[in-house]
Design a protein around this motif. Sequence first.
Motif, PDB file in Angstrom:
ATOM      1  N   ASN A   1      -3.286  17.438   8.016  1.00  0.00           N
ATOM      2  CA  ASN A   1      -2.555  17.551   6.798  1.00  0.00           C
ATOM      3  C   ASN A   1      -2.865  16.985   5.606  1.00  0.00           C
ATOM      4  N   LYS A   2      -3.318  15.616   5.635  1.00  0.00           N
ATOM      5  CA  LYS A   2      -3.750  15.099   4.227  1.00  0.00           C
ATOM      6  C   LYS A   2      -4.666  15.643   3.615  1.00  0.00           C
ATOM      7  N   ASP A   3      -5.908  16.125   4.466  1.00  0.00           N
ATOM      8  CA  ASP A   3      -7.095  16.984   3.747  1.00  0.00           C
ATOM      9  C   ASP A   3      -6.383  18.218   3.267  1.00  0.00           C
ATOM     10  N   ILE A   4      -5.757  18.712   3.780  1.00  0.00           N
ATOM     11  CA  ILE A   4      -5.238  20.208   3.383  1.00  0.00           C
ATOM     12  C   ILE A   4      -4.308  20.182   2.189  1.00  0.00           C
ATOM     13  N   ALA A   5      -3.383  18.943   2.185  1.00  0.00           N
ATOM     14  CA  ALA A   5      -2.583  18.836   1.056  1.00  0.00           C
ATOM     15  C   ALA A   5      -3.566  18.623  -0.112  1.00  0.00           C
ATOM     16  N   ARG A   6      -4.512  17.727  -0.061  1.00  0.00           N
ATOM     17  CA  ARG A   6      -5.382  17.660  -1.236  1.00  0.00           C
ATOM     18  C   ARG A   6      -6.125  18.687  -1.604  1.00  0.00           C
ATOM     19  N   LEU A   7      -6.462  19.555  -0.950  1.00  0.00           N
ATOM     20  CA  LEU A   7      -7.064  20.883  -1.329  1.00  0.00           C
ATOM     21  C   LEU A   7      -6.082  21.946  -1.712  1.00  0.00           C
ATOM     22  N   ILE A   8      -4.668  21.768  -1.401  1.00  0.00           N
ATOM     23  CA  ILE A   8      -3.703  22.804  -1.747  1.00  0.00           C
ATOM     24  C   ILE A   8      -3.680  22.460  -3.319  1.00  0.00           C
TER      25      ILE A   8
ATOM     26  N   VAL B   1     -12.936  18.709   6.734  1.00  0.00           N
ATOM     27  CA  VAL B   1     -12.246  19.746   6.264  1.00  0.00           C
ATOM     28  C   VAL B   1     -13.137  19.953   4.895  1.00  0.00           C
ATOM     29  N   VAL B   2     -13.745  21.079   4.554  1.00  0.00           N
ATOM     30  CA  VAL B   2     -14.122  21.065   3.316  1.00  0.00           C
ATOM     31  C   VAL B   2     -13.630  22.353   2.348  1.00  0.00           C
ATOM     32  N   GLY B   3     -12.620  22.989   3.149  1.00  0.00           N
ATOM     33  CA  GLY B   3     -12.059  24.140   2.432  1.00  0.00           C
ATOM     34  C   GLY B   3     -10.743  24.706   3.115  1.00  0.00           C
ATOM     35  N   VAL B   4      -9.975  25.328   2.349  1.00  0.00           N
ATOM     36  CA  VAL B   4      -8.510  25.724   2.992  1.00  0.00           C
ATOM     37  C   VAL B   4      -8.398  27.060   2.457  1.00  0.00           C
TER      38      VAL B   4
ATOM     39  N   GLU C   1       2.232  42.542   2.262  1.00  0.00           N
ATOM     40  CA  GLU C   1       1.193  41.976   1.938  1.00  0.00           C
ATOM     41  C   GLU C   1       1.163  40.484   2.928  1.00  0.00           C
ATOM     42  N   LEU C   2      -0.175  39.956   3.086  1.00  0.00           N
ATOM     43  CA  LEU C   2      -0.610  38.726   3.604  1.00  0.00           C
ATOM     44  C   LEU C   2      -0.866  37.888   2.420  1.00  0.00           C
ATOM     45  N   TYR C   3       0.262  37.082   1.727  1.00  0.00           N
ATOM     46  CA  TYR C   3       0.201  36.659   0.392  1.00  0.00           C
ATOM     47  C   TYR C   3      -1.154  35.110   0.597  1.00  0.00           C
ATOM     48  N   LEU C   4      -2.214  35.401  -0.099  1.00  0.00           N
ATOM     49  CA  LEU C   4      -2.905  34.041  -0.057  1.00  0.00           C
ATOM     50  C   LEU C   4      -2.378  33.156  -1.150  1.00  0.00           C
ATOM     51  N   ASP C   5      -1.659  31.915  -0.657  1.00  0.00           N
ATOM     52  CA  ASP C   5      -1.064  31.137  -1.612  1.00  0.00           C
ATOM     53  C   ASP C   5      -2.025  30.141  -2.246  1.00  0.00           C
ATOM     54  N   SER C   6      -3.034  29.605  -1.297  1.00  0.00           N
ATOM     55  CA  SER C   6      -3.915  28.692  -1.924  1.00  0.00           C
ATOM     56  C   SER C   6      -5.377  28.733  -1.179  1.00  0.00           C
ATOM     57  N   LEU C   7      -6.345  28.707  -2.153  1.00  0.00           N
ATOM     58  CA  LEU C   7      -7.693  28.822  -1.837  1.00  0.00           C
ATOM     59  C   LEU C   7      -8.563  27.670  -2.405  1.00  0.00           C
ATOM     60  N   ALA C   8      -9.048  26.848  -1.833  1.00  0.00           N
ATOM     61  CA  ALA C   8      -9.755  25.821  -2.418  1.00  0.00           C
ATOM     62  C   ALA C   8     -10.974  25.170  -1.570  1.00  0.00           C
ATOM     63  N   VAL C   9     -12.110  24.877  -1.921  1.00  0.00           N
ATOM     64  CA  VAL C   9     -13.396  24.268  -1.405  1.00  0.00           C
ATOM     65  C   VAL C   9     -13.684  22.913  -2.043  1.00  0.00           C
TER      66      VAL C   9
ATOM     67  N   ARG D   1     -19.062  23.828  -3.059  1.00  0.00           N
ATOM     68  CA  ARG D   1     -18.927  25.016  -3.758  1.00  0.00           C
ATOM     69  C   ARG D   1     -20.288  25.637  -4.045  1.00  0.00           C
ATOM     70  N   ARG D   2     -20.146  26.963  -4.308  1.00  0.00           N
ATOM     71  CA  ARG D   2     -21.221  27.897  -4.481  1.00  0.00           C
ATOM     72  C   ARG D   2     -22.287  28.167  -3.294  1.00  0.00           C
ATOM     73  N   GLN D   3     -21.612  27.889  -1.879  1.00  0.00           N
ATOM     74  CA  GLN D   3     -22.483  28.037  -0.892  1.00  0.00           C
ATOM     75  C   GLN D   3     -21.831  29.374   0.034  1.00  0.00           C
ATOM     76  N   GLY D   4     -20.845  30.158  -0.488  1.00  0.00           N
ATOM     77  CA  GLY D   4     -20.466  31.086   0.251  1.00  0.00           C
ATOM     78  C   GLY D   4     -19.121  30.789   1.039  1.00  0.00           C
ATOM     79  N   ILE D   5     -18.549  29.569   1.022  1.00  0.00           N
ATOM     80  CA  ILE D   5     -17.661  29.051   2.010  1.00  0.00           C
ATOM     81  C   ILE D   5     -16.243  29.834   1.520  1.00  0.00           C
ATOM     82  N   ALA D   6     -15.985  29.732   0.273  1.00  0.00           N
ATOM     83  CA  ALA D   6     -14.854  30.501  -0.259  1.00  0.00           C
ATOM     84  C   ALA D   6     -14.719  32.014   0.022  1.00  0.00           C
ATOM     85  N   GLN D   7     -15.870  32.792   0.030  1.00  0.00           N
ATOM     86  CA  GLN D   7     -16.155  34.108   0.365  1.00  0.00           C
ATOM     87  C   GLN D   7     -15.727  34.289   2.012  1.00  0.00           C
ATOM     88  N   GLN D   8     -16.039  33.211   2.880  1.00  0.00           N
ATOM     89  CA  GLN D   8     -16.185  33.255   4.290  1.00  0.00           C
ATOM     90  C   GLN D   8     -14.507  33.036   4.695  1.00  0.00           C
TER      91      GLN D   8
END
Length: 195
Positions: free
Chosen positions: A12-19, A70-73, A112-120, A125-132
Amino acid sequence: MIEIKNAIKEQNKDIARLIMMAMTDECCKFFCGEGYGLDDFYRMMCHLVERDDSQYSYKNTLVAMDGKQVVGVSVSYDGSRLHELRCAFIEAAKTYIGKDHTGMDDETQAGELYLDSLAVLPAYRRQGIAQQLLMATRERGYLLHLPRVGLLVDKGNPDGEALYTKVGFEYLDDNLWGGHPMKHLIISTAPCDMH
């Protein structure tokens, strides 16, 4: 090697920071009441990620893992459940950030499936993780029998918009959220439309 997995409550702590990174500090402060700040918002988000019935729940979250880190959400949920899931945010906001958000604008809708938050994390960054994460979110939409994934991107975020259009998201209409003009982008979840 980055792995995309379903989140667990203990992250939860890592996810909260990324959100919060996805929302931006400015947007987080916009939601805070007088005398409240980012630390209060962070405590609220940790609480909301731990819950089962929140739009920010770990149950709605995919994580990109580098080993145990956790490096992305990607946080997404069925748009038809927005009001039900938002109740947790409205109640928590009164307690943690001193503001009543009962009359908040809708950012999604049924269908729709709503994509609320996306972060890396910046170092990843710039390694294709957001695309994955985006492709895994799209697959999640398909498995939930939702015809599309939708998201809002700030009109002042051309890099974000470029990422989404690169993987196939298309412009649907304009929206206003968190005090910012946004573009509503969508992508089909049908397997024949997947690249």
